[in-house]
Design an enzyme around this catalytic site. Structure first.
Site, PDB file in Angstrom:
ATOM      1  N   SER A 142      -2.886  -0.041  -8.044  1.00  0.00           N
ATOM      2  CA  SER A 142      -1.485  -0.317  -7.719  1.00  0.00           C
ATOM      3  C   SER A 142      -1.301  -0.257  -6.208  1.00  0.00           C
ATOM      4  CB  SER A 142      -0.587   0.739  -8.381  1.00  0.00           C
ATOM      5  OG  SER A 142       0.749   0.636  -7.922  1.00  0.00           O
ATOM      6  N   TYR A 156       0.946   9.396 -10.871  1.00  0.00           N
ATOM      7  CA  TYR A 156       0.592   7.977 -10.943  1.00  0.00           C
ATOM      8  C   TYR A 156      -0.102   7.534  -9.663  1.00  0.00           C
ATOM      9  CZ  TYR A 156       1.286   2.902 -11.417  1.00  0.00           C
ATOM     10  OH  TYR A 156       1.097   1.537 -11.482  1.00  0.00           O
TER      11      TYR A 156
END
Length: 276
Positions: A142, A156
């Site tokens: 990401s 995350y």
């Protein structure tokens, strides 16, 4: 990898979002696709759509957080198609909360699913790729793993940063052996990952990586992934505007942190899409 025709592509988290779009794109290139997800009905719907195009596909229900999941996935793939050529580790979860509010157990859950699933996949599928001396691996990270733009999604972000480093090390090892590695680093993408977010403590809003990054469709990203496999590209960021940000941070990290904090005074905290 010059072609996906008759190749076998295995994708986790493939019932929706980027995983689904990559599966459909790979099928259009002639691949057989193994659609793996904890959502059995969703995975089978994707496999059915692929078979309707004339390509081969099966669905496999697995929980990537389970130690035995990838043995099940490998065995089902080999039983149906006889080989594995591409493995895409795409399953992931997101959690929100201020650092002091996210419990240790939630850190463990996110790291287990996002990061340790890739480790499990490697232990099962790398021996197959190494034995045949060809293949490709895609790991979904990401923008959140490339640079910091929030403080309320640390499990995350940390897991995605680890995936980038893991992927780079694998590229050093595997590229000389004829096996490609791609790390997918999406910016904002319209997926349903937000529907599964667990939240802790007060609402923190949602800061994105920057207003300059448009929200891409999952279909756009799926096409990018397949192109990266075919041209053996390592770093796949979904928007090249991220590069100057990374260069600026690397040249003066303290200034980057201070500037980012200052920008929060005027930046909207409305949702702008997810990083995966």
């Amino acid at each position: 990898m010059e072609s996906l025709t008759k190749r076998t592509v295995v994708i986790t988290g493939a019932a929706s979002g980027i995983g689904r779009s990559t599966a459909m794109s790979a099928a259009r290139k002639g691949a057989n696709v193994v659609v793996a997800d904890c959502d059995h009905l969703g995975a089978e719907a994707v496999a059915t759509s692929i078979r309707a195009t004339g390509a081969g596909a099966i669905s496999v229900q697995i929980d990537v957080g389970d130690d035995a999941a990838f043995e099940v996935l490998r065995d089902a793939t080999l039983a149906e198609f006889g080989s594995v050529d591409v493995i895409m580790n795409n399953a992931g979860v997101l959690t929100k909360g201020l650092p002091e509010h996210i419990p240790v157990a939630e850190w463990e859950r996110v790291i287990n699913i996002n990061l340790m699933s890739v480790v499990r996949s490697n232990s099962v599928f790398l021996p197959l790729l190494l034995e045949q001396g060809t293949g490709h691996m895609v790991n979904t990270a990401s923008f959140a793993g490339l640079f910091g733009y929030s403080f309320d999604r640390l499990p995350y972000s940390a897991s995605k940063a680890a995936i980038i480093q893991l992927s780079e090390g694998l590229a050093f090892y595997l590229k000389p052996k004829g096996i490609g590695v791609t790390v997918l680093c999406p910016g904002p993408v319209a997926t349903n990952i937000a529907s599964t977010i667990k939240s802790f403590g007060p609402d923190t809003g949602t800061r994105g990586p920057g207003a300059q990054f448009k929200v891409r469709s999952a279909d756009e990203v799926g096409e990018m992934v397949v192109d990266a496999i075919l041209c053996n590209r390592f770093m796949l960021q979904t928007d090249d505007q991220v590069v100057p940000i990374l260069q600026s941070r690397a040249s003066d990290w303290d200034s980057f942190i201070d500037t980012t904090i200052s920008s929060w005074d005027t930046q909207s905290t409305k949702p702008t899409g997810t990083g995966k």
